[in-house]
Design a protein around this motif. Structure first.
Motif, mmCIF file in Angstrom:
data_model
loop_
_atom_site.group_PDB
_atom_site.id
_atom_site.type_symbol
_atom_site.label_atom_id
_atom_site.label_comp_id
_atom_site.label_asym_id
_atom_site.label_seq_id
_atom_site.Cartn_x
_atom_site.Cartn_y
_atom_site.Cartn_z
ATOM 1 N N ASP A 1 0.831 -1.038 0.041
ATOM 2 C CA ASP A 1 0.020 0.058 0.084
ATOM 3 C C ASP A 1 0.773 1.299 0.034
ATOM 4 O OD1 ASP A 1 -2.508 -1.545 2.265
ATOM 5 O OD2 ASP A 1 -2.559 -1.296 0.004
ATOM 6 N N GLY B 1 3.386 3.821 -1.419
ATOM 7 C CA GLY B 1 3.415 4.585 -2.462
ATOM 8 C C GLY B 1 3.780 6.136 -2.502
ATOM 9 N N ASP C 1 2.727 9.809 -4.547
ATOM 10 C CA ASP C 1 1.581 10.206 -5.680
ATOM 11 C C ASP C 1 1.740 11.442 -6.538
ATOM 12 O OD1 ASP C 1 1.346 12.409 -3.805
ATOM 13 O OD2 ASP C 1 -0.431 11.950 -3.051
ATOM 14 N N ARG D 1 -1.194 4.956 -8.707
ATOM 15 C CA ARG D 1 -0.824 5.532 -7.531
ATOM 16 C C ARG D 1 -0.230 7.136 -7.966
ATOM 17 N NH1 ARG D 1 1.366 0.534 -4.381
ATOM 18 N NH2 ARG D 1 -0.811 -0.324 -3.597
#
Length: 151
Positions: A31, A33, A35, A101
């Motif tokens: 999960d 990441g 952005d 993402r």
């Protein structure tokens, strides 16, 4: 024949096995990441059932841990990415979902087939800022030069 997660015999036997692991059900992505301030919904299709999901064009091409092995089957790290398909060493995946993402960080879910078996897996793909390197899960590969078409 070896399973996709096993080291391939032959010329690539000296290289570590980096073919995708074949899970019993679904292999999840982390999960974590970045952005980069980009709206992921604008990067990948909405996967709303109206169109087939596609991997963004910037990820397309052939990738390999060893650039000298580009265009050959000498290394089981070879991956070929198309908008709706991922081709690993001994398996092919039809894309079912793409979750972005950022512009350079997507998770691709696909239905894979190889060596007489089928399974579903998800792979996180992170493109380097230069676009020259691609990390799929924990393995970094280099973009292969485009080979001239055979005449």
């Amino acid at each position: 024949m070896d399973r996709p997660s096993a080291a391939a015999a032959g010329p690539s036997a000296a290289a570590p096995s980096i073919a995708p692991a074949k899970p019993k059900e679904t292999q999840g992505a982390s999960d974590a990441g970045r952005d980069g301030g980009v709206d992921p919904a604008k990067l990948a299709n909405a996967n709303d059932g109206q169109s087939r999901p596609e991997i963004p064009e910037r990820f397309a091409g052939e990738w390999n841990v060893n650039l000298a092995h580009c265009g050959t089957d000498l290394n089981d790290s070879r991956v070929r990415i198309e908008p709706r398909r991922i081709r690993f060493y001994e398996s092919v995946g039809e894309v079912t979902k793409v979750t972005a993402r950022s512009a350079d960080d997507v998770t691709v879910s696909a239905r894979f087939a190889g060596e007489g078996e089928t399974w579903t897996a998800s792979h996180r793909m992170i493109l380097s800022p230069s676009g020259a390197d691609l990390t799929i899960d924990d393995v970094t590969r280099h973009r292969c030069p485009v080979m001239p078409a055979a005449k």
